[in-house]
Design an enzyme around this catalytic site. Structure first.
Site, mmCIF file in Angstrom:
data_model
loop_
_atom_site.group_PDB
_atom_site.id
_atom_site.type_symbol
_atom_site.label_atom_id
_atom_site.label_comp_id
_atom_site.label_asym_id
_atom_site.label_seq_id
_atom_site.Cartn_x
_atom_site.Cartn_y
_atom_site.Cartn_z
ATOM 1 N N ASP A 1 12.405 3.464 12.282
ATOM 2 C CA ASP A 1 11.876 2.378 13.107
ATOM 3 C C ASP A 1 10.737 2.977 13.926
ATOM 4 O OD1 ASP A 1 11.256 0.463 14.968
ATOM 5 O OD2 ASP A 1 13.303 0.184 15.704
ATOM 6 N N TRP B 1 -8.196 -8.269 2.805
ATOM 7 C CA TRP B 1 -7.823 -9.095 1.642
ATOM 8 C C TRP B 1 -7.007 -8.274 0.640
ATOM 9 C CZ3 TRP B 1 -12.242 -12.930 -0.056
ATOM 10 C CH2 TRP B 1 -12.760 -13.567 1.072
ATOM 11 N N TYR C 1 -2.624 -10.575 15.979
ATOM 12 C CA TYR C 1 -2.607 -9.521 14.962
ATOM 13 C C TYR C 1 -3.792 -8.566 15.148
ATOM 14 C CZ TYR C 1 -3.458 -7.330 10.426
ATOM 15 O OH TYR C 1 -3.739 -6.419 9.427
ATOM 16 N N ALA D 1 2.997 -1.950 9.064
ATOM 17 C CA ALA D 1 2.381 -2.824 10.068
ATOM 18 C C ALA D 1 3.040 -4.191 10.025
ATOM 19 C CB ALA D 1 0.882 -2.984 9.798
ATOM 20 N N LYS E 1 -3.677 -4.598 16.312
ATOM 21 C CA LYS E 1 -4.199 -3.566 15.403
ATOM 22 C C LYS E 1 -5.297 -2.749 16.100
ATOM 23 C CE LYS E 1 -3.411 -2.788 11.594
ATOM 24 N NZ LYS E 1 -2.476 -1.788 11.006
ATOM 25 N N LEU F 1 0.813 -1.214 0.000
ATOM 26 C CA LEU F 1 0.000 0.000 0.000
ATOM 27 C C LEU F 1 0.847 1.265 0.000
ATOM 28 C CD1 LEU F 1 -2.769 1.304 0.026
ATOM 29 C CD2 LEU F 1 -2.828 1.024 2.516
ATOM 30 N N THR G 1 2.068 -7.758 9.441
ATOM 31 C CA THR G 1 0.883 -8.370 8.828
ATOM 32 C C THR G 1 0.976 -9.889 8.713
ATOM 33 O OG1 THR G 1 1.840 -7.961 6.638
ATOM 34 C CG2 THR G 1 0.307 -6.300 7.497
ATOM 35 N N THR H 1 -7.899 -2.992 10.045
ATOM 36 C CA THR H 1 -8.357 -4.276 9.516
ATOM 37 C C THR H 1 -9.675 -4.724 10.136
ATOM 38 O OG1 THR H 1 -7.790 -6.647 9.504
ATOM 39 C CG2 THR H 1 -6.864 -5.343 11.274
#
Length: 313
Positions: free
Chosen positions: A54, A171, A146, A78, A150, A12, A80, A121
């Site tokens: 970082d 997705w 995860y 992120a 998030k 992204l 993932t 997400t």
């Protein structure tokens, strides 16, 4: 507009930088690597301003973003790797990246009075039922590490800032990085039968289309929670796989012929490989986009076609 973009080594962030350049905005890209580490595809991102960062180092986050002095931070970075996040020795690192990183960025954005877009997400929900999740739903119940981290990142941003967009996607696929489409195409070359789950339902998100929406958002003050994926209806991973192979075959790749390659639908329980629990219901309600004047993304079939035409098999 000057935007600071994290995670430009990923799917992204790469496309967001290119979209900023295409519209004449200034983009400063960052990732943990010492230099830009995404695909060298000759697009704008490969030559744009890059700074190593970082995001788990609070002092460095403040130093770098203060110096950049952006109008907005678009936070795409992120952890993932959903299954790896379950490992006991990875959990602290995952929390550092997905929860503390957004927290530090939000804190410096507040100091600078700049906007922030946080990518999140559907995994913040429990993935049960069949009703599409609404963006302002607060029935959080993540199933795995995860999703939990998030969610912590979301809450850190929303409790720190007023000028924030939290955009949940699902997705995800893009040309720069690993994704489900590339995995299926690779498996299809070496297998004659592939088993794919048919009881997890959602909609794919093409990063090229998502990048356009994010830059649209960045130019407004229509803050809050949003859900965004490509349009075209809700499908299973099995449905998605069938269409991937159908389109690849239509483009002339004979190895994906339905006569040679079979796709077998199985339940998540029958598949039984992943360490992390996966949501069955990844349906996202995107009506808030149109309510706020944003354009919906194109149909996922169209997005897949554009991806495959650009992808080097």
């Amino acid at each position: 507009m000057k935007a600071f973009v994290t995670g430009v080594g990923g799917q992204l962030g790469h496309d967001v930088m290119n979209e900023l350049a295409a519209r004449g905005h200034e983009g400063i890209g960052s990732d943990i690597a010492p230099a830009y580490s995404g695909i060298q595809d000759g697009t704008a991102v490969t030559a744009m301003h890059y700074v190593s960062l970082d995001i788990t180092d609070r002092e460095k986050v403040f130093e770098v973003i203060r110096e950049a002095a952006p109008d907005i931070v678009i936070h795409c970075a992120a952890w993932t790797a959903v299954d790896l996040a379950e490992d006991e020795d990875k959990r602290d690192k995952v929390h550092d990246i997905n929860a503390n990183g957004p927290k530090y960025i939000a804190e410096v954005c507040k100091e600078l009075d700049c906007k922030m877009i946080q990518i999140s997400t559907d995994y913040v929900f429990d993935g049960q039922g069949s009703t599409p999740w609404k963006p302002d739903c607060k029935d959080y119940a993540p199933l795995n590490v995860y999703g939990s981290t998030k969610l912590d990142g979301e809450l850190a941003v929303s409790s720190t800032l007023e000028k924030y967009f939290i955009v949940r996607i699902a997705w995800v696929f893009g040309l720069n990085g690993k994704n489900f489409i590339k995995t299926m195409l690779n498996l299809g070359k070496t297998h004659d039968t592939i088993r794919v789950v048919n009881d997890q339902i959602g909609t794919p998100t093409y990063t090229l289309d998502m990048a356009r929406l994010l830059v649209d958002m960045a130019q407004t003050e229509k803050y809050g929670y949003y859900h965004a994926t490509n349009e075209g209806g809700y499908i299973s991973w099995y449905d998605f796989t069938l269409e991937i192979f159908r389109q690849a075959y239509a483009l002339g790749h004979q190895e994906y012929s339905p006569d040679r390659l079979k796709v077998s639908p199985v339940t998540t329980a029958e598949y039984g490989v992943s360490k992390a629990a996966r949501p069955f219901n990844s349906r996202l309600d995107k009506s808030k986009l149109t309510e706020n004047g944003f354009s919906l993304l194109p149909d996922w079939q169209d997005a897949l076609q554009r991806f495959l035409q650009a992808y080097e098999f």
